[in-house]
Motif scaffolding. Sequence first.
Motif, PDB file in Angstrom:
ATOM      1  N   PRO A 240      52.079  50.512  57.344  1.00 29.91           N
ATOM      2  CA  PRO A 240      51.861  51.911  58.118  1.00 29.91           C
ATOM      3  C   PRO A 240      50.781  51.617  59.333  1.00 29.91           C
ATOM      4  CG  PRO A 240      52.420  52.640  56.141  1.00 29.91           C
ATOM      5  CD  PRO A 240      52.493  50.992  55.862  1.00 29.91           C
ATOM      6  N   GLY A 241      51.086  51.873  60.488  1.00 27.10           N
ATOM      7  CA  GLY A 241      50.008  51.797  61.505  1.00 27.10           C
ATOM      8  C   GLY A 241      49.453  50.466  61.680  1.00 27.10           C
ATOM      9  N   LYS A 242      50.400  49.465  61.241  1.00 29.07           N
ATOM     10  CA  LYS A 242      49.738  48.161  61.651  1.00 29.07           C
ATOM     11  C   LYS A 242      51.077  47.191  62.257  1.00 29.07           C
ATOM     12  CE  LYS A 242      46.502  47.443  58.060  1.00 29.07           C
ATOM     13  NZ  LYS A 242      45.874  46.506  56.910  1.00 29.07           N
ATOM     14  N   GLN A 243      50.730  46.132  62.966  1.00 28.53           N
ATOM     15  CA  GLN A 243      51.758  45.307  63.574  1.00 28.53           C
ATOM     16  C   GLN A 243      52.474  44.521  62.622  1.00 28.53           C
ATOM     17  OE1 GLN A 243      49.594  42.756  66.075  1.00 28.53           O
ATOM     18  NE2 GLN A 243      49.408  41.131  64.571  1.00 28.53           N
ATOM     19  N   ARG A 244      53.657  44.180  62.964  1.00 28.12           N
ATOM     20  CA  ARG A 244      54.583  43.272  62.210  1.00 28.12           C
ATOM     21  C   ARG A 244      54.003  42.084  61.887  1.00 28.12           C
ATOM     22  NH1 ARG A 244      60.984  43.448  62.749  1.00 28.12           N
ATOM     23  NH2 ARG A 244      60.490  45.761  62.732  1.00 28.12           N
ATOM     24  N   ASP A 245      53.678  41.403  60.820  1.00 27.03           N
ATOM     25  CA  ASP A 245      53.070  40.251  60.561  1.00 27.03           C
ATOM     26  C   ASP A 245      53.992  39.010  59.836  1.00 27.03           C
ATOM     27  OD1 ASP A 245      49.615  41.659  60.013  1.00 27.03           O
ATOM     28  OD2 ASP A 245      50.663  40.781  61.954  1.00 27.03           O
ATOM     29  N   MET A 246      54.084  37.649  60.105  1.00 26.77           N
ATOM     30  CA  MET A 246      54.779  36.720  59.580  1.00 26.77           C
ATOM     31  C   MET A 246      53.891  36.712  58.036  1.00 26.77           C
ATOM     32  SD  MET A 246      54.524  33.415  58.235  1.00 26.77           S
ATOM     33  CE  MET A 246      53.204  32.702  58.991  1.00 26.77           C
ATOM     34  N   VAL A 247      55.040  36.589  56.960  1.00 32.03           N
ATOM     35  CA  VAL A 247      54.544  36.343  55.537  1.00 32.03           C
ATOM     36  C   VAL A 247      54.758  34.883  55.272  1.00 32.03           C
ATOM     37  CG1 VAL A 247      55.103  37.084  53.114  1.00 32.03           C
ATOM     38  CG2 VAL A 247      55.104  38.861  55.085  1.00 32.03           C
ATOM     39  N   ALA A 248      56.183  34.332  55.637  1.00 35.06           N
ATOM     40  CA  ALA A 248      56.509  33.062  55.332  1.00 35.06           C
ATOM     41  C   ALA A 248      57.932  32.857  56.194  1.00 35.06           C
ATOM     42  CB  ALA A 248      57.080  32.904  53.489  1.00 35.06           C
ATOM     43  N   THR A 249      58.037  31.544  56.626  1.00 33.53           N
ATOM     44  CA  THR A 249      59.237  31.043  56.970  1.00 33.53           C
ATOM     45  C   THR A 249      59.343  29.640  56.293  1.00 33.53           C
ATOM     46  OG1 THR A 249      57.698  29.675  58.755  1.00 33.53           O
ATOM     47  CG2 THR A 249      58.402  31.944  59.377  1.00 33.53           C
ATOM     48  N   ILE A 250      60.648  29.257  56.623  1.00 32.50           N
ATOM     49  CA  ILE A 250      61.454  28.136  56.145  1.00 32.50           C
ATOM     50  C   ILE A 250      62.312  27.441  57.250  1.00 32.50           C
ATOM     51  CG2 ILE A 250      63.203  29.623  54.873  1.00 32.50           C
ATOM     52  CD1 ILE A 250      62.890  27.096  52.534  1.00 32.50           C
ATOM     53  N   THR A 251      62.219  26.324  57.435  1.00 31.34           N
ATOM     54  CA  THR A 251      63.460  25.719  58.436  1.00 31.34           C
ATOM     55  C   THR A 251      64.625  25.155  57.410  1.00 31.34           C
ATOM     56  OG1 THR A 251      62.391  23.461  57.828  1.00 31.34           O
ATOM     57  CG2 THR A 251      61.375  24.702  59.476  1.00 31.34           C
ATOM     58  N   SER A 252      65.591  24.924  58.269  1.00 30.81           N
ATOM     59  CA  SER A 252      66.924  24.437  57.683  1.00 30.81           C
ATOM     60  C   SER A 252      66.606  23.337  56.905  1.00 30.81           C
ATOM     61  CB  SER A 252      67.925  24.160  58.990  1.00 30.81           C
ATOM     62  OG  SER A 252      67.454  23.176  59.638  1.00 30.81           O
ATOM     63  N   SER A 253      65.759  22.522  57.047  1.00 31.51           N
ATOM     64  CA  SER A 253      65.334  21.583  56.320  1.00 31.51           C
ATOM     65  C   SER A 253      64.460  21.565  55.008  1.00 31.51           C
ATOM     66  CB  SER A 253      64.670  20.193  57.050  1.00 31.51           C
ATOM     67  OG  SER A 253      63.744  20.385  57.628  1.00 31.51           O
ATOM     68  N   GLY A 254      63.889  22.846  55.022  1.00 29.97           N
ATOM     69  CA  GLY A 254      63.280  23.037  53.778  1.00 29.97           C
ATOM     70  C   GLY A 254      61.695  23.248  54.048  1.00 29.97           C
ATOM     71  N   SER A 255      61.251  22.902  55.414  1.00 27.26           N
ATOM     72  CA  SER A 255      59.711  23.262  55.595  1.00 27.26           C
ATOM     73  C   SER A 255      59.562  24.493  55.461  1.00 27.26           C
ATOM     74  CB  SER A 255      59.382  22.476  57.013  1.00 27.26           C
ATOM     75  OG  SER A 255      59.807  20.869  56.832  1.00 27.26           O
ATOM     76  N   THR A 256      58.231  24.720  55.009  1.00 25.82           N
ATOM     77  CA  THR A 256      57.615  26.342  54.546  1.00 25.82           C
ATOM     78  C   THR A 256      56.303  26.311  55.460  1.00 25.82           C
ATOM     79  OG1 THR A 256      56.672  25.541  52.563  1.00 25.82           O
ATOM     80  CG2 THR A 256      58.842  26.505  52.615  1.00 25.82           C
ATOM     81  N   ASN A 257      56.062  27.627  55.621  1.00 28.90           N
ATOM     82  CA  ASN A 257      54.997  28.083  56.381  1.00 28.90           C
ATOM     83  C   ASN A 257      54.416  29.439  55.852  1.00 28.90           C
ATOM     84  OD1 ASN A 257      52.573  27.855  58.156  1.00 28.90           O
ATOM     85  ND2 ASN A 257      53.556  29.311  59.447  1.00 28.90           N
ATOM     86  N   TYR A 258      53.313  29.637  55.259  1.00 31.62           N
ATOM     87  CA  TYR A 258      53.211  30.817  54.522  1.00 31.62           C
ATOM     88  C   TYR A 258      51.579  31.417  55.315  1.00 31.62           C
ATOM     89  CZ  TYR A 258      55.688  29.398  50.692  1.00 31.62           C
ATOM     90  OH  TYR A 258      56.926  29.201  49.931  1.00 31.62           O
ATOM     91  N   ALA A 259      51.492  32.898  55.439  1.00 36.85           N
ATOM     92  CA  ALA A 259      50.308  33.433  55.713  1.00 36.85           C
ATOM     93  C   ALA A 259      49.184  33.240  54.556  1.00 36.85           C
ATOM     94  CB  ALA A 259      50.464  34.922  55.858  1.00 36.85           C
ATOM     95  N   ASP A 260      48.044  33.122  54.984  1.00 38.62           N
ATOM     96  CA  ASP A 260      46.958  32.852  53.977  1.00 38.62           C
ATOM     97  C   ASP A 260      46.859  33.721  53.194  1.00 38.62           C
ATOM     98  OD1 ASP A 260      44.567  31.242  56.627  1.00 38.62           O
ATOM     99  OD2 ASP A 260      46.207  30.414  55.512  1.00 38.62           O
TER     100      ASP A 260
ATOM    101  N   PHE B 206      53.604  33.708  46.850  1.00 39.51           N
ATOM    102  CA  PHE B 206      54.868  33.986  47.225  1.00 39.51           C
ATOM    103  C   PHE B 206      55.349  32.702  47.526  1.00 39.51           C
ATOM    104  CE2 PHE B 206      53.949  38.413  49.632  1.00 39.51           C
ATOM    105  CZ  PHE B 206      53.486  38.957  48.404  1.00 39.51           C
ATOM    106  N   THR B 207      56.543  32.700  47.234  1.00 49.70           N
ATOM    107  CA  THR B 207      57.319  31.347  47.366  1.00 49.70           C
ATOM    108  C   THR B 207      58.736  31.839  48.230  1.00 49.70           C
ATOM    109  OG1 THR B 207      56.719  30.266  45.413  1.00 49.70           O
ATOM    110  CG2 THR B 207      58.626  29.530  46.459  1.00 49.70           C
ATOM    111  N   ILE B 208      58.742  30.836  49.461  1.00 49.12           N
ATOM    112  CA  ILE B 208      60.145  31.183  50.054  1.00 49.12           C
ATOM    113  C   ILE B 208      60.995  30.279  49.839  1.00 49.12           C
ATOM    114  CG2 ILE B 208      59.326  30.119  52.065  1.00 49.12           C
ATOM    115  CD1 ILE B 208      60.818  32.136  53.906  1.00 49.12           C
ATOM    116  N   SER B 209      62.272  30.580  49.515  1.00 50.80           N
ATOM    117  CA  SER B 209      63.450  29.654  49.627  1.00 50.80           C
ATOM    118  C   SER B 209      64.503  29.916  50.153  1.00 50.80           C
ATOM    119  CB  SER B 209      63.618  29.257  48.162  1.00 50.80           C
ATOM    120  OG  SER B 209      64.168  30.425  47.390  1.00 50.80           O
TER     121      SER B 209
END
Length: 121
Positions: A41-61, A67-70
């Motif tokens: 509430p009251g904040k911007q939308r931030d990235m939590v985690a992303t994953i490419t089609s090949s499985g490469s992941t990126n996480y917010a610090d 957290f684990t994305i799959s």
Amino acid sequence: QVQLVESGGGLVQAGGSLRLSCAASGSIFSINAMGWYRQAPGKQRDMVATITSSGSTNYADSVKGRFTISRDNAKNTVYLQMNSLKPEDTAVYYCNAEVRVKGTTFQYDEWGQGTQVTVSS
């Protein structure tokens, strides 16, 4: 043409776990990156985690190590396993997918409707 449906949100105590799921359906030729974003509430939308089609992941610090994305490409589904939850993780969590529509070269960002995650202290 394409819909993203999220599930798995809810209320949990600090230190607990939740697993979010997001299934894409419709006129999908392919999906490139998928990801989870959150907005408190009251904040911007931030990235939590992303994953490419090949499985490469990126996480917010702020979620690294907790957290684990799959994803399951055969089911066009992305997951977010959230462990050791903290009150500051409370937010609406949105699923995102870079979708290419069948029969076109058109690719765009599709968003889910959001699911509420509330972590009590």
